[in-house]
Design an enzyme around this catalytic site. Sequence first.
Site, PDB file in Angstrom:
ATOM      1  N   HIS A  63       0.855  -1.176   0.000  1.00  0.00           N
ATOM      2  CA  HIS A  63       0.000   0.000   0.000  1.00  0.00           C
ATOM      3  C   HIS A  63       0.897   1.235   0.000  1.00  0.00           C
ATOM      4  O   HIS A  63       1.988   1.231   0.581  1.00  0.00           O
ATOM      5  CB  HIS A  63      -0.938  -0.005   1.207  1.00  0.00           C
ATOM      6  N   ASP A  65       1.145   4.047   1.468  1.00  0.00           N
ATOM      7  CA  ASP A  65       1.674   4.688   2.678  1.00  0.00           C
ATOM      8  C   ASP A  65       2.835   3.919   3.298  1.00  0.00           C
ATOM      9  O   ASP A  65       3.427   4.379   4.276  1.00  0.00           O
ATOM     10  CB  ASP A  65       0.566   4.910   3.713  1.00  0.00           C
ATOM     11  N   ASP A 206      -0.998  -2.833  10.022  1.00  0.00           N
ATOM     12  CA  ASP A 206      -1.962  -3.183   8.980  1.00  0.00           C
ATOM     13  C   ASP A 206      -2.386  -4.654   9.064  1.00  0.00           C
ATOM     14  O   ASP A 206      -2.082  -5.460   8.183  1.00  0.00           O
ATOM     15  CB  ASP A 206      -1.379  -2.878   7.596  1.00  0.00           C
TER      16      ASP A 206
END
Length: 303
Positions: A63, A65, A206
Amino acid sequence: MLDVSLLGTGGMMPLPYRWLTALMLRYNGKSILVDCGEGTQIALREKGWSPKPIDIICFTHYHADHISGLPGMLLTMGNAERTEPLLLIGPKGLNRTVSALRTIAPELPFEVNCVEIDGNEQEFSFDGFRIKAFKVNHSVLCYGYSLVVDRKGRFDKERALEQQIPLKLWNRLQKGEIVEEEGRIYTPDMVLGASRKGLKVTYCTDTRPADSITDNAVDSDLLILEGMYGEPDKLVKAKENKHMTMYEAAKIARAANVPELWLTHYSPSLLHPEEYLGEVRKIFSNTYAAKDGRTVELNFEEE
């Protein structure tokens, strides 16, 4: 001595007061970066550390970020006249992802070597430390990491003398070498005592809570976990998006019996994560809502 610095603590997007999640570890002249979101270079500079000597970059997942800062980081390393190879470790798809990002960083004066993690767990050994990757439970393939510094047993001079081991071999055996001398094989266990407690840091963002996190956190001196939400009414959202609340992170720390927990990877809507520590510490008392740049120096236990 193991230096640990949480360069950024934000999730999803950088904020004026919070960089995206990135962790730097330094041990015995080696520098290891875990994740490299947008702004990681600036966070590193604010810390007073240089990107040039980074030896390894580990990625939890792809992802933006967590990886969008990589092209700029590579360019900065190149502009600093780095020539040493750089090792990248990450989930399947690392080669493809890095190749795409390097469209804007195509020419570098150093090699970039990519190693994709194979299976649910994989361990990588280096000079003096190990990195273990373990699969967690996110919306895409994602891994947590433990960095482990093993510590050999003490050198036993009396045993070396009793076994008539030549003095010139002591240093090599103490360093872990197997030595053959005049037809006789000498091994480190002949002169070393039982292994002593080393150092261990476990980092995971995450994900929903998973047994793999708890299992790998055991024996960690420091556990760093995502605490994306502190608001009690955000549990449903955490489950939908495969993230974790502060309270769930605290339960993992308690189950793994670690000495200290740092929370990170906050939602942009979570402006003051420290406001929720009172309730979180009822679950695990030694919890900290980490801010950018939080740093600790871990040392071996004195004997």
